[in-house]
Design a protein around this motif. Sequence first.
Motif, short mmCIF file in Angstrom:
data_model
loop_
_atom_site.label_atom_id
_atom_site.label_comp_id
_atom_site.label_asym_id
_atom_site.label_seq_id
_atom_site.Cartn_x
_atom_site.Cartn_y
_atom_site.Cartn_z
N SER A 160 -44.05 -51.54 64.63
CA SER A 160 -43.93 -51.13 63.23
C SER A 160 -44.06 -52.31 62.28
N GLY A 161 -43.94 -53.54 62.82
CA GLY A 161 -44.05 -54.73 61.97
C GLY A 161 -45.39 -55.42 62.04
N GLY A 207 -48.99 -56.57 61.23
CA GLY A 207 -49.59 -56.73 59.90
C GLY A 207 -48.68 -57.46 58.94
N GLN A 208 -47.41 -57.66 59.35
CA GLN A 208 -46.44 -58.37 58.51
C GLN A 208 -46.05 -59.72 59.11
N GLY A 209 -46.77 -60.13 60.14
CA GLY A 209 -46.51 -61.44 60.72
C GLY A 209 -45.72 -61.36 62.02
N THR A 259 -41.80 -61.05 61.85
CA THR A 259 -41.29 -59.70 61.60
C THR A 259 -41.32 -58.87 62.87
N ARG A 290 -37.84 -57.40 64.60
CA ARG A 290 -37.58 -55.97 64.82
C ARG A 290 -37.43 -55.66 66.31
N SER A 334 -57.41 -58.60 64.83
CA SER A 334 -55.98 -58.63 64.54
C SER A 334 -55.22 -57.83 65.60
#
Length: 223
Positions: free
Chosen positions: A61-62, A64-66, A69, A73, A117
């Motif tokens: 779920s994290g 794309g946020q690095g 993160t 989580r 990615s």
Amino acid sequence: MQHLPSIRPRTRRATVIVPSLIFVTLVGLGLAALTVDTGVMYVARSECQSAADSSSLAGASGLGQGQVTVETRSNEFAGHNDVSGRAVQTGDLEIVLGNWNGVLREFLPSDGSGTGSPNAVHVDVTRPHLSLIFAKFLGIDETQLERGATSLGGGGVCTGIWGIHGVSGNGSILTDSYDSTSGSYGGDNVNANGDLCSCEDIRLVGSLEIHGDVMYGADYDLT
């Protein structure tokens, strides 16, 4: 002449009984170790898998946020799980970002052969030093368990039905999708996003009509 009855020595019988008792005791301990400790390992293995599933899903779920993160989580949700009475700790986890190939059913780590990615997170949960009970009498004090799970970030290619601990069904099965913002279900508002996915096995029996993708976990089966 009167004949006296013969008297058999009894010491020999005692030498047979004692080894027999020792043998029976060892067999009993061995069976107890097999039954009780196998049950302990089975429960701990299931708990380990639950921790890996929830940790990988939370980490995905994290994406794309690095990486920080993702790892935060993953660690947080893994810590909500107990394995054999002890909460899963950061040192029990190995968190790897990468790419999931749904066709080949392969997870490719980003630092290796992954491309683009990261779209998936793989988490291995290890429970070291799991104490055994009766096996200690046989010289086996502990064992180690490890389970893993891979989860896709966002929708990926699977945006429909997810079963963390597997999916099973029997009968007439139909999956599809619709956009509730475009009106009621039916007609032109029926789409092919009825994906059926799980981190574990998918077992279906009966009449199947899946309008979407079917994905199951690494090292598991589709039946």
